[in-house]
Design an enzyme around this catalytic site. Structure first.
Site, PDB file in Angstrom:
ATOM      1  N   ASP A 165     -27.892  42.455  -5.087  1.00 56.77           N
ATOM      2  CA  ASP A 165     -26.446  42.685  -5.055  1.00 56.77           C
ATOM      3  C   ASP A 165     -26.158  43.767  -6.094  1.00 56.77           C
ATOM      4  O   ASP A 165     -27.068  44.367  -6.648  1.00 56.77           O
ATOM      5  CB  ASP A 165     -25.663  41.388  -5.340  1.00 56.77           C
TER       6      ASP A 165
ATOM      7  N   HIS B 240     -31.584  50.049  -6.476  1.00 58.80           N
ATOM      8  CA  HIS B 240     -32.068  48.668  -6.570  1.00 58.80           C
ATOM      9  C   HIS B 240     -33.271  48.619  -7.511  1.00 58.80           C
ATOM     10  O   HIS B 240     -34.135  49.482  -7.461  1.00 58.80           O
ATOM     11  CB  HIS B 240     -32.463  48.143  -5.189  1.00 58.80           C
TER      12      HIS B 240
ATOM     13  N   CYS C 184     -27.949  44.106  -9.759  1.00 59.98           N
ATOM     14  CA  CYS C 184     -29.411  44.032  -9.914  1.00 59.98           C
ATOM     15  C   CYS C 184     -29.956  44.759 -11.149  1.00 59.98           C
ATOM     16  O   CYS C 184     -30.923  44.309 -11.742  1.00 59.98           O
ATOM     17  CB  CYS C 184     -30.144  44.427  -8.640  1.00 59.98           C
TER      18      CYS C 184
END
Length: 275
Positions: free
Chosen positions: A49, A262, A52
């Site tokens: 999400d 990410h 991260c």
């Protein structure tokens, strides 16, 4: 419950599963993972999400913590929210986790609770001697959504505090790190108030951390964040340090990213590396 940080998996096995094709991108990613595998044996996937970067950094910091950082020990740490709100009225627009029926005046109390929780968890985990027990304590914490997300609010508030300090230092003619100029050179964050409205308030909701905010996180925690940026394999930016001229005594945490959006975490340093 959902575990925010998945159990560890062999790095090359993970890479083979994720990057099968023969495209230039897949080849570069495989090379990148091979380089990481020289140093680390396993990878743990971090829930993707918009928290991260905070999650991966905090998880790594806690899982290797052996003492409470000095800034967490300071007397005025827990009164930070009261102090800042008394000086800067605009902080009342801080976007806290969604809670219905919250009154404006409660924001300082709520942030104070998050800061106290951060200190408590860091202290408890850093006092655990055995590596297996320490890891179990981290896993347990990152399964508890209520606590976990409260800790991210604390980290975001610390980032705001650091940004305010840097901004004021610069205005008063003191030396500031280069990233601080970049942070406030953006149209969307020319001062701490804009930074809060346009960036920090959105972290975890509609956006993650941008590059320049990784520097801010590193400064707020007084940690060096070392990132393997796999898509930059075979360039100078493959291993990036935030900040790039770290303080000698700052501990180092290591993350992996394929796209600067990410972050996952490498674990288990290979024996040779440790020697």
């Amino acid at each position: 419950y959902k575990l925010s940080v998945a159990p560890e998996m062999d790095i090359m096995e993970y890479c083979r599963k994720e990057w099968r094709g023969n495209t230039p991108v897949a080849k570069r990613m495989r090379k990148g993972y091979e380089a990481v595998a020289q140093k680390f044996a396993s990878i743990r996937r971090v829930r993707g999400d918009n928290y991260c970067a905070l999650r991966a950094t905090l998880f790594q910091a806690l899982s290797q913590a052996t003492q409470l950082p000095s800034w967490l020990q300071s007397e005025d740490f827990t009164t930070l929210s009261e102090n800042l709100l008394s000086k800067y009225d605009w902080i009342k627009q801080w976007q806290l986790k969604q809670k219905l029926g919250r009154k404006m005046g409660e924001i300082s109390e709520e942030i104070k609770e998050y800061l106290i929780l951060l200190r408590k968890k860091w202290k408890n985990i850093s006092e655990i001697k055995g590596p297996i027990e320490k890891q179990q304590a981290c896993d347990k914490l990152f399964k508890n959504e209520e606590e976990e997300y409260s800790l991210y609010e604390a980290l975001k508030f610390l980032m705001l505090n650091t940004a305010i300090e840097l901004y004021n230092d610069d205005k008063n003619g003191r030396r500031v790190p280069v990233f601080s100029w970049l942070l406030f050179a953006r149209d969307t964050s020319s001062n701490p108030c804009q930074l809060m409205h346009n960036h920090l308030n959105h972290i975890g909701h509609s956006g993650g951390l941008e590059q320049v905010e990784m520097f801010l996180l590193a400064y707020a925690l007084q940690y060096t964040i070392q990132v393997y940026r796999l898509y930059k394999y075979s360039t100078d930016e493959f291993i990036t340090l935030y900040p790039n001229d770290p303080e000698e005594d700052w501990p180092v945490v290591t993350l992996i990213t394929e796209d600067d959006r990410h972050y996952n975490i490498p674990v288990r340093m290979c024996q040779e590396t440790m020697l």
